[in-house]
Every structure is written in C-alpha cells, then in structure tokens.
Write a protein that holds these residues in place. Structure first.
Motif: not given
Lengths: 412, 103
Positions: A40-41, A83-85, A87, A98-99, A113, A116, A244
């Motif tokens: 995601e980052e 930068r990909r999540c 889903v 992915l999103d 995962t 958090e 997560r």
C-alpha cells in the motif's frame, strides 16, 4: 474484466519486513517464476524498528531504511506494485483483485498484511490531533512535533510509547506518559524488569502516571478522569496493534486473533499462506497455545520459512519468539514467552544488568529476559534462546550463578 | 603495514570477541575455539551495532540485534539480513600480545 489479468506467480500481499524477506527467500530457494509484491505504501519495503527511535530522534529527516532496494528488486526480478491495495481474493479462480490495475493471478498467495496501530476513541476537540505510529510518514510527523522544551503527552506504556518517550526526552522534550494499567509493559514483560525501566524513565524526567484514564483531549491539554489537565504541544498514542485480517475474512479464511495458520504457516486454503504480525499460529514449544507476535525478528524469520513452504517444503516453525527494545542506554531482550514460566531464577550480569530465567513446572527453560546494556544482555539471551529451543532443563543453581558461563551450559 | 597492539593474548577468552577502538575506528578481535586470533571491522554491515556485543559460536559471530551472521575468519556475510561482507584484518601474536594490521 476490462483491466485484464496479470500472471503474478508467487503473489505477496503486504510489502513490509515479512513480504520483503519472503520475496528474497523465494529467489534464494530457487523459484524462477514471477514474484509479485503488492504494497500500500509508496516506498520500497523498509524496516520499522527505527521509526520509534532513530527516525524520530534524528535532527535531519531520515529516509526509510530499506529492507529491499529498487536495485535488488530489479536484480531479483521481483515485481513490486506500490500504492496498491488488495481488495478481494477469488480462491476458486486464484485471483487477487486490486483497487487499481489488473487483477493478479497467483500460484501461491502469501498474506503478509501486518498490523495497524490500534486507534483510541477519545472525546474532546483535540482528539483528532492524536498522532499514531506505524508508517514512515507518521514517524516523520512525530519527529516534527518533538524538540527542545516541547510538551509531549504519550498515551500507552507499551514498547512504542516507551521508546517514543525516551526519544522525546533525547530531543529535549518534557514528557508525560499515561498508562491505564497499574504498571507499564503488562504484556509479556516480567514486573521486575518493567519496574526498572519505569524507574529509568522517571530518572530521565518523564512524568510517568499509571492507572489513569483519560476523560477527553482538548485542543491544548489532555484531561484526565480526575480532572487533572496536562497541557501539550503534541500527543501520541501507542496502544497496541490490530492484525489486518479483513482480506482473509472476506475470502472465508479462519481468523482467530490473526489469520489462522498451521505450524507451516498455511491457512485453511493450501494455496494461501499468512506470516508475520497478521497471523496466529500454534507454537510447538508452547504446546496448545496459539500465538501472534509483533516483532521484527518474527517477521523476518517467518518470511524466510513461508517462502520455503510456498514451494512445498512443509517445514514447521521452530524459531523461539524473540524481541528487543531500546530505551536510553538500556536494551531489553526477551527470548521465549516469559508468562509461560512458573518459577523465575535471577542472574546478575554485572554493571547493573539483570537477567531472569523463566522455568516451567517440569524445570524446562521456557523464556529468558534481560535488561541492561546491549553488551551485557545480548549474548546471554542468545545462549538462553538456544537452550529454550532444545527444551533444556538447566540446573537453576547454575543459571543463577554469575560465575558459571551460560555458554558452557549450552555446550554441555 | 601498520601493526597496532590490541591486548594481551589471554585478555580474550577462547571462542570470544572483544571490541578494540583505535584512531576513530572500531574493530572486533576474536579468539577462535582453536586458539587462533582474527580481526574484522567492529560494526555490523547491516546497522551500526558493535559486533563485539554479539555471540561467537565456532567460526561465526552473530550481530546482537538482528542475528546477522558472519564468518569472522573470512568476513563472509552468511545471508539476510546481512548481505555485505565484513572487512578482515591481519592479526599476529608476539610475546603473548595480540596485534592487528589496520592498514
């Protein structure tokens, strides 16, 4: 699907320490198909331990310390999707949605995962000002809020809170640390060592308050249930982490304080594995006990182990749980699960350093914990770890005798 | 060649390591189980941690923080998290005194 499908090969969701280690290990173990690392980052995988220490203490803004550099990922042909999540998982079709961008087909899927930062639900207009720490950007924000004379309120006397307190003191701040429980470090740290750490914080000028509860956070002060107001320039909360597990749950995988895996880190689905902070597993050394660890070493070790098992090795977890925390000049190291012990033997390591051995009813060494300088504690805990791993039942009198070399016990 | 005195030969235990600082640099000096002496750079190549705080087992030194492992006789990094080898230095023992060549 308009966006199409990409052939991902070995697909890893989560580009933290576990994901990075697994990707590297897959190549080391000889996998020559595609490896897809979804994160995601924006950054390449980086190490989180410095976030509560070096990154917030540094006078200059530090770049993340990378666990896998872009050059290494090119060399190892690891396809990093930042930068990909992820889903959704379609287990029948072996697809991760992915999103953004095409879905990714997997041969084996690793869920790395992570966890958090647990969020507090706080009353008051200042509640939105509370900072949390998990990611590099959050450490950068905390770093910017620390400094000479800054009044810093830290909520939570766990490792993140205590390390941040020490870092804030080193930056010249006036620190108040609030803990709801009667003492700090209630989870997994022996009371004797927790008390010594608490005393060190107090000696450093930290206003350490245990057994307190927060009524609300105003724009300029934290207000306690007893009405006391603690003015702040910055408030940071470190109140634990939550695994997560959403993606796994949505895919119908079992979750039990983490994604449920067997001793080879396999989920209910033989093509899906989970490792690191997000998974809960049965540790062979602590029979019957399902544990979930939030520690760098665990993330690292499980990354390597799960890579082998994704390739069909079927190796069981054997690593002894181990972690460390640095606060001021002190290093705390714990090998094993201290709360699995029935009795404790203390050993003086010299120069104020102290070690505790935790023994089960049958005399087996199940954990060792030590606090002192790194030079005093590290090798002794390492030797203890070897004894724990081989289920040794060392003579308590020898453990407690500083004249007896621990290493000699491990070799004997 | 630039030989520097480190310590007496019996000031390092068998299968152990000490830290040695000289001229703003830091070294780790080892005595093997076979009673031979070796020297490497003092800091782990992964993070700036003193290797002399770590454990020596046979010909391996383990970093006290992340368990990065090196062969201290050759400097070879034994795998993640350490990927960069340690620099090694020549060592000699004369008249029960350990010297390293720090050039």
């Amino acid at each position: 699907m308009a966006a199409g499908i990409a052939e991902g090969g070995m697909v890893i969701v989560g580009a933290g320490e576990t994901g990075a280690r697994a990707a590297r290990a897959l190549r080391e173990e000889g996998w020559d198909g595609p490896i897809t690392l979804i994160g995601e980052e924006a950054h390449p995988p980086y190490e989180r331990p410095p976030l509560s220490k070096d990154v917030v203490k540094s006078l200059e803004e530090l770049a993340p310390k990378l666990a896998l550099t872009p050059e290494e990922m090119v060399d190892l042909t690891i396809d990093h999707l930042p930068r990909r999540c992820a889903v959704a998982i379609d287990r029948d079709a072996h697809l991760v949605t992915l999103d953004d961008g095409p879905a990714v087909r997997y041969e084996k899927l690793l869920l790395a995962t992570g966890a958090e930062a647990r969020r507090l639900s706080l009353a008051g207009e200042g509640a939105g000002r509370v900072l949390y720490l998990r990611r590099h950007e959050e450490a950068v924000a905390i770093r910017a809020a620390l400094g000479q004379g800054k009044r810093v309120v830290i909520i939570g006397g766990g490792f993140i809170g205590l390390e941040l307190a020490a870092s804030a003191v080193e930056r010249g701040g006036q620190v108040t640390l609030l803990e709801a429980a009667p003492r700090i470090l209630t989870r997994g740290v022996p009371a004797v060592l927790a008390e010594r750490l608490a005393a060190r914080h107090v000696a450093a000028g930290v206003d350490l308050r245990t057994g307190v509860s927060i009524a609300r956070v105003d724009l300029d002060a934290v207000v306690l249930a007893d009405g006391d107001r603690i003015p702040y320039d910055a408030v940071v909360a470190g109140v634990g982490a939550v695994p997560r597990t959403d993606l796994a749950e949505k895919a119908g995988l079992s979750v039990e304080n983490g994604i449920r895996v067997d001793t080879t880190l396999m989920t209910d689905d033989p093509d899906i594995f989970a490792a690191g902070d997000c998974c809960a597993y049965l540790h062979p050394l602590y029979d019957g006990r399902r544990i979930r660890l939030e520690a760098w070493r665990n993330a690292h070790d499980q990354g390597a182990l799960v890579a082998r098992n994704m390739l069909g090795v079927g190796e069981e977890i054997s690593a002894v749980p181990w972690f460390w925390s640095d606060q001021y000049e002190l290093c705390l190291q714990i090998a094993g699960l201290a709360d699995a012990g029935a009795t404790t033997v203390a050993r003086d390591l010299g120069e104020g350093a102290e070690m505790l051995f935790h023994l089960a009813d049958d005399g087996r060494l199940v954990a060792a914990s030590a606090l002192g300088s790194l030079g005093r504690v590290a090798r002794e805990v390492r030797v203890a770890e070897m004894l724990i791993e081989r289920r040794a039942k060392p003579d308590p009198a020898q453990l407690g005798d500083p004249e007896v070399k621990l290493k000699a016990l491990a070799k004997g | 060649m630039s030989w520097v005195r480190v310590c007496g030969a019996d000031e390092i235990d068998e299968e152990d390591v000490i830290r040695f600082d000289h001229g703003g640099r830091t070294f780790a000096v080892y005595r093997s189980p076979e009673n031979e002496y070796y020297a490497t750079d003092g800091l782990c190549t992964h993070e700036k941690v003193h290797l002399a705080d770590g454990l020596v087992m046979d010909d391996i030194i383990e970093c006290p923080k992340h368990n990065g492992r090196f062969n201290y006789k050759t400097g070879e990094a034994k795998g993640a998290p350490v990927c960069i080898n340690l620099r090694t230095y020549p060592v000699k023992v004369e008249a029960d005194t350990v010297y390293i060549d720090i050039d």
